[in-house]
Design a protein around this motif. Structure first.
Motif, short mmCIF file in Angstrom:
data_model
loop_
_atom_site.label_atom_id
_atom_site.label_comp_id
_atom_site.label_asym_id
_atom_site.label_seq_id
_atom_site.Cartn_x
_atom_site.Cartn_y
_atom_site.Cartn_z
N SER A 147 0.83 -1.21 0.00
CA SER A 147 0.00 0.00 0.00
C SER A 147 0.86 1.26 0.00
CB SER A 147 -0.91 0.01 1.22
OG SER A 147 -1.75 -1.12 1.26
N GLY A 148 0.63 2.14 -0.95
CA GLY A 148 1.31 3.43 -1.00
C GLY A 148 2.77 3.39 -1.39
N GLN A 149 3.25 2.25 -1.91
CA GLN A 149 4.68 2.12 -2.22
C GLN A 149 5.03 2.44 -3.67
OE1 GLN A 149 6.88 1.45 0.45
NE2 GLN A 149 4.89 1.87 1.41
N VAL A 150 4.04 2.51 -4.55
CA VAL A 150 4.28 2.82 -5.97
C VAL A 150 3.36 3.97 -6.38
CG1 VAL A 150 4.12 1.97 -8.34
CG2 VAL A 150 4.97 0.47 -6.53
N ASP A 151 3.94 5.00 -6.99
CA ASP A 151 3.16 6.17 -7.40
C ASP A 151 2.93 6.23 -8.91
OD1 ASP A 151 3.07 7.58 -4.73
OD2 ASP A 151 5.24 7.39 -5.00
N ASN B 293 -5.89 7.74 -11.00
CA ASN B 293 -6.68 8.84 -11.55
C ASN B 293 -7.11 9.83 -10.49
OD1 ASN B 293 -8.40 10.01 -13.83
ND2 ASN B 293 -9.94 9.59 -12.26
N ALA B 294 -7.52 9.34 -9.32
CA ALA B 294 -8.01 10.22 -8.26
C ALA B 294 -6.98 11.27 -7.86
CB ALA B 294 -8.42 9.39 -7.04
N LYS B 295 -5.70 10.91 -7.92
CA LYS B 295 -4.65 11.84 -7.51
C LYS B 295 -4.41 12.95 -8.54
CE LYS B 295 -2.18 8.72 -4.44
NZ LYS B 295 -0.88 8.09 -4.09
N MET B 296 -4.97 12.79 -9.73
CA MET B 296 -4.83 13.80 -10.77
C MET B 296 -6.09 14.65 -10.92
SD MET B 296 -1.76 13.15 -11.76
CE MET B 296 -1.48 13.82 -13.40
N ASP B 297 -7.09 14.38 -10.11
CA ASP B 297 -8.38 15.06 -10.18
C ASP B 297 -8.47 16.08 -9.04
OD1 ASP B 297 -11.01 15.87 -10.23
OD2 ASP B 297 -11.87 13.86 -10.06
N THR C 154 -10.76 17.79 -7.98
CA THR C 154 -12.00 17.77 -7.20
C THR C 154 -12.06 16.58 -6.25
OG1 THR C 154 -13.24 16.46 -8.84
CG2 THR C 154 -13.17 18.84 -9.16
N ASN C 155 -11.06 15.72 -6.31
CA ASN C 155 -11.05 14.52 -5.48
C ASN C 155 -10.24 14.75 -4.22
OD1 ASN C 155 -10.22 11.68 -4.58
ND2 ASN C 155 -11.52 11.19 -6.35
N VAL C 156 -10.64 14.16 -3.11
CA VAL C 156 -9.94 14.35 -1.84
C VAL C 156 -8.53 13.76 -1.89
CG1 VAL C 156 -12.03 14.42 -0.45
CG2 VAL C 156 -10.94 12.21 -0.91
N LYS C 157 -8.26 12.86 -2.83
CA LYS C 157 -6.94 12.25 -2.95
C LYS C 157 -6.01 13.04 -3.88
CE LYS C 157 -6.59 7.74 -2.91
NZ LYS C 157 -6.69 6.32 -3.30
N TYR C 158 -6.48 14.15 -4.41
CA TYR C 158 -5.69 14.95 -5.35
C TYR C 158 -4.31 15.26 -4.79
CZ TYR C 158 -4.23 19.00 -8.12
OH TYR C 158 -3.52 19.89 -8.92
N ASP C 159 -3.29 15.07 -5.63
CA ASP C 159 -1.91 15.30 -5.24
C ASP C 159 -1.31 16.34 -6.18
OD1 ASP C 159 0.90 15.15 -4.91
OD2 ASP C 159 0.79 13.07 -4.25
N LYS D 78 1.85 18.13 -11.03
CA LYS D 78 2.88 18.96 -11.66
C LYS D 78 3.95 18.11 -12.34
CE LYS D 78 2.68 23.01 -8.62
NZ LYS D 78 3.46 23.81 -7.63
N LEU D 79 4.28 16.99 -11.71
CA LEU D 79 5.31 16.12 -12.26
C LEU D 79 4.91 15.55 -13.62
CD1 LEU D 79 8.09 14.88 -11.56
CD2 LEU D 79 6.87 12.97 -10.52
N LEU D 80 3.59 15.45 -13.85
CA LEU D 80 3.09 14.90 -15.11
C LEU D 80 2.40 15.95 -15.98
CD1 LEU D 80 1.67 11.46 -13.91
CD2 LEU D 80 3.91 11.99 -14.83
#
Length: 368
Positions: A126-130, A307-311, A313-318, A323-325
């Motif tokens: 869990s959480g080891q690959v981005d 996908n959630a980390k790129m959105d 409006t999502n609470v998981k947005y990073d 920016k990295l992508l």
């Protein structure tokens, strides 16, 4: 000494600072204090060069996020890796498919087992690959948990060794016959050994699809057939009268010195009649845009994220990962600009061209 102004510049994605000598080839098993990247052998050297910093263009380019370094892990090496401080040791993802599977398990918390021989099995990561590197596309699913972000344009050709008449220009039909061991897996009456990348390789998946074959129709030696399995892009394993799929980008990088040289005595063959995959020789070698534009043998490659980390409006947005992508950022992994201080220029040295015009990010379901 690096000035405070230069240090401040590092707070954005990417930094180019002249006068710092960095090795061009990627280093395996880095230490990351932010994001970790695994997967495709095809993309490992160029992504690792951007992650570790490279001066291959004559200007130092490094992709960072808010001064934090990122870690890109090679597809081969030790049987296991540890991607985050105090994280679990798990099997090294070898290839696009294995990388996307590891990302999927990192998202959902399921147990992960890699295809690397001797690696630990059933590890919770869990959480080891981005990010997963992928040289092949995924199946679009607008409700999918993953997002495939265009990275660069590549192409597939083949490396060969031998003197059989016509081995330098095998057509698609002949290649299909070779890899399906029929008839007698020969070229001009000479028996030729077909070599295929390891299972889970994006190049293996794409190559079989492009010659019109399948995993079922292709018969490996262990299945009683003629096809030898080996590590992708390692032409030093070619034997007399043999062929293997080769990402043109990797071949270019091996010649320019941007990547480790695994050509051996192999030669690059073309699968597009009348069109060579590359132009120039040695350090001046470059991709042939006409070959890369071929609708069969050219291919777009991707970086895969949740996908959630790129959105936004999502609470998981990073925001950092976004920016990295973000291709508009000069040092972003997805940048395609060819100024010497931009990531796109680094990609060209490694044999890649900008993604096909009009290709955009799209969603794909997690790997089971």
């Amino acid at each position: 000494m690096i000035s405070k102004k230069a240090i401040a510049l590092c707070a954005t994605v990417g930094v180019a600072i002249s006068g710092i000598a960095l090795a061009s080839p990627a280093m395996a098993d880095p230490v990351s204090n932010s994001y970790s990247i695994v997967g495709s052998d095809t993309l490992e050297d160029v992504v690792s060069a951007l992650a570790n910093g490279t001066n291959v263009t004559g200007s130092v380019v490094r992709s960072t996020v808010n001064s934090a370094t990122i870690g890109s892990f090679d597809a081969t090496g030790s049987a296991y890796i540890t991607t985050k401080p105090n994280g679990p040791r798990f099997g090294r993802p070898n290839g696009s498919g294995d990388g996307v599977k590891a990302l999927s398990r990192s998202i959902d918390g399921g147990q992960y087992t890699s295809g690397s021989t001797g690696s630990p099995a059933n590890v919770v990561i869990s959480g080891q690959v981005d990010i997963a590197r992928s040289s092949s596309a995924g199946t679009r699913n607008d409700a999918g948990e993953l997002l495939y972000v265009p990275f660069a344009r590549d192409a597939i050709a083949y490396a060969y060794k031998g003197a059989a008449t016509g081995i330098e220009g095998i057509n698609t039909s002949q290649m299909k016959s070779l890899y399906e061991c029929s008839p007698g897996f020969q070229i001009s009456g000479v028996t030729v050994t077909p070599i295929i990348p390891q299972n889970g390789s994006g190049t293996r998946k794409d190559f079989l699809a492009k010659i019109g074959s399948t995993e079922t129709l292709m018969k490996t030696v262990t299945e009683g057939g003629c096809v030898v399995e080996g590590q992708e892009h390692d032409a030093t394993t070619l034997t007399a009268e043999s062929v293997m799929p080769m990402a043109v980008s990797r071949w270019v990088a091996m010649n320019t010195g941007a990547s480790y040289d695994k050509r051996g005595t192999g030669i690059l063959g073309s699968l597009v009649a009348g069109v060579t995959p590359i132009t120039g020789t040695g350090t001046t070698m470059a991709p042939n845009s006409a070959y890369y534009a071929d609708t069969t043998w050219g291919r777009d490659t991707y970086l895969v994220v949740e996908n959630a980390k790129m959105d936004s409006t999502n609470v998981k947005y990073d925001a950092g990962l976004f920016k990295l992508l973000d291709s508009a950022q000069g040092g972003a992994l997805t940048n395609a600009q060819t100024l010497v201080s931009k990531a796109g220029a680094v990609k060209k040295k490694f044999g890649f061209l900008p993604p096909t015009t009009g290709v955009v990010s799209y969603r794909v379901a997690k790997t089971a």
